[in-house]
Every structure is written in C-alpha cells, then in structure tokens.
Design a protein around this motif. Structure first.
Motif, PDB file in Angstrom:
ATOM      1  N   VAL A  90      40.226   8.416 -58.285  1.00 33.98           N
ATOM      2  CA  VAL A  90      40.736   7.769 -59.495  1.00 33.98           C
ATOM      3  C   VAL A  90      40.700   6.256 -59.247  1.00 33.98           C
ATOM      4  O   VAL A  90      41.606   5.690 -58.638  1.00 33.98           O
ATOM      5  CB  VAL A  90      42.177   8.230 -59.794  1.00 33.98           C
ATOM      6  CG1 VAL A  90      42.632   7.686 -61.152  1.00 33.98           C
ATOM      7  CG2 VAL A  90      42.293   9.745 -59.732  1.00 33.98           C
ATOM      8  N   ILE A  91      39.620   5.639 -59.698  1.00 32.18           N
ATOM      9  CA  ILE A  91      39.444   4.191 -59.449  1.00 32.18           C
ATOM     10  C   ILE A  91      38.360   3.651 -60.368  1.00 32.18           C
ATOM     11  O   ILE A  91      37.369   4.325 -60.630  1.00 32.18           O
ATOM     12  CB  ILE A  91      39.033   3.944 -57.964  1.00 32.18           C
ATOM     13  CG1 ILE A  91      38.705   2.454 -57.673  1.00 32.18           C
ATOM     14  CG2 ILE A  91      37.814   4.762 -57.568  1.00 32.18           C
ATOM     15  CD1 ILE A  91      39.866   1.549 -57.683  1.00 32.18           C
ATOM     16  N   ASN A  92      38.543   2.429 -60.846  1.00 31.80           N
ATOM     17  CA  ASN A  92      37.447   1.726 -61.513  1.00 31.80           C
ATOM     18  C   ASN A  92      36.751   0.903 -60.421  1.00 31.80           C
ATOM     19  O   ASN A  92      37.297  -0.101 -59.961  1.00 31.80           O
ATOM     20  CB  ASN A  92      38.016   0.817 -62.603  1.00 31.80           C
ATOM     21  CG  ASN A  92      36.939  -0.072 -63.191  1.00 31.80           C
ATOM     22  OD1 ASN A  92      35.750   0.094 -62.885  1.00 31.80           O
ATOM     23  ND2 ASN A  92      37.346  -1.009 -64.023  1.00 31.80           N
ATOM     24  N   PRO A  93      35.545   1.317 -59.986  1.00 27.78           N
ATOM     25  CA  PRO A  93      34.930   0.642 -58.834  1.00 27.78           C
ATOM     26  C   PRO A  93      34.644  -0.838 -59.095  1.00 27.78           C
ATOM     27  O   PRO A  93      34.572  -1.636 -58.151  1.00 27.78           O
ATOM     28  CB  PRO A  93      33.636   1.431 -58.591  1.00 27.78           C
ATOM     29  CG  PRO A  93      33.390   2.224 -59.823  1.00 27.78           C
ATOM     30  CD  PRO A  93      34.711   2.412 -60.499  1.00 27.78           C
ATOM     31  N   ALA A  94      34.518  -1.210 -60.383  1.00 27.17           N
ATOM     32  CA  ALA A  94      34.243  -2.616 -60.695  1.00 27.17           C
ATOM     33  C   ALA A  94      35.429  -3.502 -60.313  1.00 27.17           C
ATOM     34  O   ALA A  94      35.288  -4.727 -60.212  1.00 27.17           O
ATOM     35  CB  ALA A  94      33.928  -2.759 -62.188  1.00 27.17           C
ATOM     36  N   SER A  95      36.612  -2.887 -60.095  1.00 25.75           N
ATOM     37  CA  SER A  95      37.786  -3.698 -59.755  1.00 25.75           C
ATOM     38  C   SER A  95      37.843  -4.018 -58.251  1.00 25.75           C
ATOM     39  O   SER A  95      38.742  -4.730 -57.809  1.00 25.75           O
ATOM     40  CB  SER A  95      39.066  -2.951 -60.163  1.00 25.75           C
ATOM     41  OG  SER A  95      39.219  -1.789 -59.351  1.00 25.75           O
ATOM     42  N   LEU A  96      36.909  -3.482 -57.470  1.00 30.22           N
ATOM     43  CA  LEU A  96      36.936  -3.679 -56.013  1.00 30.22           C
ATOM     44  C   LEU A  96      35.851  -4.641 -55.558  1.00 30.22           C
ATOM     45  O   LEU A  96      34.764  -4.690 -56.149  1.00 30.22           O
ATOM     46  CB  LEU A  96      36.711  -2.339 -55.295  1.00 30.22           C
ATOM     47  CG  LEU A  96      37.684  -1.196 -55.563  1.00 30.22           C
ATOM     48  CD1 LEU A  96      37.258   0.038 -54.771  1.00 30.22           C
ATOM     49  CD2 LEU A  96      39.108  -1.591 -55.200  1.00 30.22           C
ATOM     50  N   SER A  97      36.132  -5.363 -54.459  1.00 29.99           N
ATOM     51  CA  SER A  97      35.087  -6.190 -53.839  1.00 29.99           C
ATOM     52  C   SER A  97      34.159  -5.259 -53.048  1.00 29.99           C
ATOM     53  O   SER A  97      34.483  -4.076 -52.842  1.00 29.99           O
ATOM     54  CB  SER A  97      35.722  -7.210 -52.896  1.00 29.99           C
ATOM     55  OG  SER A  97      36.219  -6.526 -51.760  1.00 29.99           O
ATOM     56  N   VAL A  98      33.044  -5.780 -52.572  1.00 30.48           N
ATOM     57  CA  VAL A  98      32.099  -4.953 -51.805  1.00 30.48           C
ATOM     58  C   VAL A  98      32.771  -4.388 -50.560  1.00 30.48           C
ATOM     59  O   VAL A  98      32.639  -3.209 -50.231  1.00 30.48           O
ATOM     60  CB  VAL A  98      30.847  -5.789 -51.418  1.00 30.48           C
ATOM     61  CG1 VAL A  98      29.938  -4.994 -50.491  1.00 30.48           C
ATOM     62  CG2 VAL A  98      30.093  -6.208 -52.663  1.00 30.48           C
ATOM     63  N   THR A  99      33.558  -5.215 -49.858  1.00 31.50           N
ATOM     64  CA  THR A  99      34.191  -4.742 -48.624  1.00 31.50           C
ATOM     65  C   THR A  99      35.276  -3.704 -48.923  1.00 31.50           C
ATOM     66  O   THR A  99      35.473  -2.758 -48.161  1.00 31.50           O
ATOM     67  CB  THR A  99      34.785  -5.923 -47.834  1.00 31.50           C
ATOM     68  OG1 THR A  99      35.490  -6.752 -48.761  1.00 31.50           O
ATOM     69  CG2 THR A  99      33.718  -6.733 -47.139  1.00 31.50           C
ATOM     70  N   GLU A 100      35.976  -3.870 -50.050  1.00 33.67           N
ATOM     71  CA  GLU A 100      36.986  -2.863 -50.436  1.00 33.67           C
ATOM     72  C   GLU A 100      36.314  -1.534 -50.786  1.00 33.67           C
ATOM     73  O   GLU A 100      36.803  -0.463 -50.426  1.00 33.67           O
ATOM     74  CB  GLU A 100      37.821  -3.388 -51.608  1.00 33.67           C
ATOM     75  CG  GLU A 100      38.769  -4.504 -51.194  1.00 33.67           C
ATOM     76  CD  GLU A 100      39.320  -5.322 -52.364  1.00 33.67           C
ATOM     77  OE1 GLU A 100      40.216  -6.144 -52.131  1.00 33.67           O
ATOM     78  OE2 GLU A 100      38.843  -5.153 -53.519  1.00 33.67           O
ATOM     79  N   LYS A 101      35.156  -1.621 -51.467  1.00 32.34           N
ATOM     80  CA  LYS A 101      34.408  -0.396 -51.797  1.00 32.34           C
ATOM     81  C   LYS A 101      34.010   0.321 -50.518  1.00 32.34           C
ATOM     82  O   LYS A 101      34.107   1.538 -50.404  1.00 32.34           O
ATOM     83  CB  LYS A 101      33.133  -0.736 -52.590  1.00 32.34           C
ATOM     84  CG  LYS A 101      33.355  -0.961 -54.066  1.00 32.34           C
ATOM     85  CD  LYS A 101      32.019  -1.228 -54.744  1.00 32.34           C
ATOM     86  CE  LYS A 101      32.249  -2.079 -55.963  1.00 32.34           C
ATOM     87  NZ  LYS A 101      31.126  -2.752 -56.495  1.00 32.34           N
TER      88      LYS A 101
END
Ligand code: NAD
Length: 428
Positions: free
Chosen positions: A110-121
C-alpha cells in the motif's frame, strides 16, 4: 469493474460458474475459491531524512498445483488483500490457459511509489524481500513487475534475495532488465501475443486480414505493439488508437483517414503512453473525444487501456461491422456489457487468454535463467507464437465442443487443467 464492488467476490463468482459447468465436487471448489496461502506483513523503511515509515505488504499464492506461483507485485495506494487475492486467482487461470507450468500469485504494497525517492524505493523493495524470501524462489513463487513496479525494482529484489540465499538466483523474479537476466522480446510480448490470437480468430471467422480494420483503445505497452503487429504482421489497417492525455486530464481518440501509423505515433508518445496532441494534429490526425474509439467502423475492437471500458454505457456504441473483440487489457468488459456482446454474437478473445503473452515470456525468462543460456529475440517471439496459437485453439475447441461462449470455454480449459494436477498430486 464499475458494476461490482469487490474484485475477489467477482473472481469467486466467475470460478463458481466454471465449477458448475464442470460439475466439480465441494472439496475442489473450497480449495480453489480461496488462496492456498496468504502473507500480510509490515515493511519498516528508513526514509532519506532519517525517520522510519511502516508500509503494509501482501503476497497471495492462490495455487501452486501446476508449478510455482507466478504473478506481479503492485505498489498502489489503494491496494487491499482482496484485490491481491482476485489478481492471484486470475493468474492461476491465465497460466493454466496458456499451458505454462506455473500457478497463480500476486503481491502488493500500500504505497504511491511516486511519493518515494529512488533510494527509498530501493529500501522498500529490499524490505519486501526481507519479509518474504523464505517463501518465494524459482521453485516456489516467482514475482514480477506490475502496476507501480519496474524492471529496476526487480533487479534490486533479485539482488536482495541472492544475498540472503548466498547463491546467485536470477530466476526468483522475472521482468528484470535485459542486462540483468531479463528476456529479449518481453517488451512487445503482450501486444504481439494479442495479435497472434487475433490472427487465429480471423482465420476461424473467415476475415481477410489484409482487408481488416481494427479500432484500438490505449497507446501504452500493450496497445502500441498490438497496433504494430496488426499493421506489420497481418497487413491490416488500424483506424484509431486512444490515450489519456496527462496535460488535459482527459482521454482522446486519434484517427487518420489512411489508418494510423503506429511507428510514427511511437515517436511522439511519452513513457506513460500519452500522444503529443499538437504534433499528431500537425501530421493530419483527427483528435476526438474518449468514447470515439468504440464507435469506429471496424472488424476488430482491441480494448487495451484499462478495466471496465466496455460497459453498459459504451457497449451500445459498438459499430455493426465489429465481429471480433480481443481483450488486451485485464477486465475491460463489465458483466452487463458482456451479456450484450454475447447476444450480438460478437466473437470474444477473453483477457486471460488474449493478454497471456506477457506471462508466457516471463516463463521463458525463468527458463533461460535456469539454463543460464539466452535466446535471441526472434526465437523468443517464435516460441511465444506457438504457445499463444495452441492456447487459442484449445479454448476454441472447448467452445465448439461444449457450445459455450469463449470466456466460459477459457475458464473450463483453465480450471480443468488445475483440477487435473490437484488430482494427480493426490490433493483431492
Ligand atoms: P500502460 O500504462 O503502458 O498504457 C495504458 C494506456 O492506456 C496509455 O496509453 C494510457 O494513456 C491509456 N489510457 C488510460 N486511460 C484511458 C482512457 N480512459 N481512455 C483511453 N486510453 C486510456 O499499460 P499497459 O501495460 O499497456 O496495460 C494496459 C492493460 O493491459 C492493463 O489492463 C494491464 O493490466 C493489461 N496487461 C498488461 C500487460 C503487460 O505486459 N503490459 C500484460 C497483461 C495485461
């Protein structure tokens, strides 16, 4: 789909219909109406600013009767256990109808991946594997990219699994980048797979491909290669494609009096499948509103955008010339619209048969990973053509034998194959 609330209930209803036609006993129905295994877990992720966020993750293995579970991982803000259960069940039928030796699974966060930085992803992907690694693997469960996940993410996940196992294991995830164990031909596989089944259906219906016209909805991965295949492989004409215009926040249909040129349109389309409207107009394209695609005078309709687009409001606009619908998208036709299509006697290639080219090529990817030897693009596509053609004819034969609609026939073929494996293994 617009006319049902819970996708898992819908998937169960579809199964019940197939089970009734096959006269399956209660214990078999109980096993297949529900997933074999479900995992729900928390993934703590250290964010770039130092604080920790906790995300909820899922993996559902609906069936591994025919082989390791197979299916994507979705990163989506509205993900629920029931969506994942439904999608996992549909994967079981898709792999069975395509006759690949795999079961059905699906995962999500459950996450909107656009809300994460590359390193967080990257940390989220590794965190998902840290929770699941003991229960996935090339002989157990093989995840892949899906909505919100990418080949790069599969490479991180494969790397994390390899570290935990202490053994290089590329076959644990498919949909990896080609430079990291991915298969050539995967990009075009789903769209070309659609066209292989359309070609066979046209033979059956006696439609001359050279004189055939297709109207396509969407211009993303599936629709692009379906359009290219229809023109280049079959010699037909594509009347229109459509896309959701991100700047205008609404969909448009693009047509051309001489038929659209998908190769040209690709040069003016972004990574999200949005066509540059101004450049298309300058090249003589007619730009109409979203529903125009379904009204076109065509022999073949290929909905290849989103679920629920052929529904009770749009189905009445299908042109009388249409003889064939090839469901490139997952679940493009609602239950009400499906009844209208049946009554109008339009031949339908159901989604889990029509768009099985993607998962078939994912299977080829794990086969190549196992061999540690890689096929060229032509070899992959030739094998894909053989598999899709055989799958289409298995379903057509069932439909003619039992005198049932193609969608029902596809369920009969798929459920029967899974049940036969369950019996041979001594489960039921
Ligand atoms: P994508 O995101 O690459 O493309 C989607 C396209 O649909 C884009 O061109 C977008 O602009 C367009 N679109 C969105 N909303 C629209 C609307 N309201 N009207 C008209 N066009 C609209 O997605 P994709 O990978 O091509 O997938 C399309 C469908 O096929 C989905 O249902 C997906 O689940 C299914 N599918 C995809 C694959 C695969 O390998 N890519 C495999 C099996 C099934």
């Amino acid at each position: 789909m617009a006319e049902t609330q819970n996708p898992f209930e819908q998937a169960q209803k579809q199964f019940d219909r197939g089970a009734e036609l096959l006269g399956l006993p209660q214990e078999v129905c109980t096993m297949l109406r529900w997933p074999l295994r479900e995992f729900r877990f928390q993934i703590p992720v250290r964010m770039d600013d130092g604080h920790t966020e906790v995300y909820f993750g899922f993996r559902v293995q609906h069936s591994d009767a025919r082989g390791p579970a197979k299916g994507g991982i979705r990163f989506h803000p509205n993900e629920t256990l029931d969506t994942v259960r439904a999608l996992a069940m549909w994967m079981t039928w898709k792999c069975a109808v395509a006759d690949i030796p795999l079961g059905g699974g699906k995962g999500g966060v459950v996450i909107n991946p656009a809300s994460l930085s590359v390193t967080e992803k990257e940390r989220l992907c590794r965190g998902w594997v840290d929770q699941m690694w003991k229960n996935i693997g090339p002989r157990m469960d093989v995840p892949a990219p899906d909505v919100g996940t990418t080949p790069q993410m599969m490479a991180w996940m494969m790397d994390e699994f390899t570290k935990l196992q202490g053994q290089y294991t590329p076959g644990v995830f498919t949909g990896k980048p080609v430079d990291m164990g991915g298969s050539l031909g995967r990009t075009e596989a789903t769209g070309y797979g659609v066209i292989y089944t359309v070609r066979e259906a046209m033979k059956h219906l006696g439609i001359d491909p050279q004189k055939a016209v297709a109207a396509i909805q969407g211009f993303g991965n599936v629709a692009q290669y379906a359009a290219i295949g229809f023109v280049d492989m079959l010699g037909g004409k594509v009347a229109c494609v459509s896309c959701y215009d991100l700047p205008d926040k609404k969909p448009y249909t693009y047509s051309h009096p001489d038929g659209v040129d998908p190769h040209f349109l690709l040069t003016i389309t972004d990574q999200y499948g949005t066509i540059d409207k101004a450049k298309a107009k300058a090249a003589g394209y007619i730009v109409e509103d979203e529903t125009a695609w379904i009204t076109k005078e065509a022999d073949v309709l290929i909905p290849a955008a989103l679920e629920g687009m052929v529904n009770k409001d749009t189905v009445k606009n299908i042109h009388p010339r249409v003889k064939l619908i090839a469901e490139g998208a997952n679940g493009p036709t609602t239950l009400e619209a499906d009844e209208v299509i049946k009554q109008r006697n339009i031949f339908t290639i159901p989604d889990f048969l029509c768009n099985a080219g993607g998962v078939t090529t994912s299977y080829f990817e794990s086969v190549q990973n196992d061999m540690n030897y890689y096929w060229g693009r032509e070899e992959v596509l030739q094998r894909l053509d053989q598999k899709m053609t055989k799958a289409f004819h298995d379903v057509l034969e069932m439909s003619l034998q039992r005198k049932v609609y193609m969608r029902d026939a596809a369920y009969l073929v798929a459920i029967d194959k899974v049940v036969r494996s369950m019996r041979l293994r001594g489960w039921v």
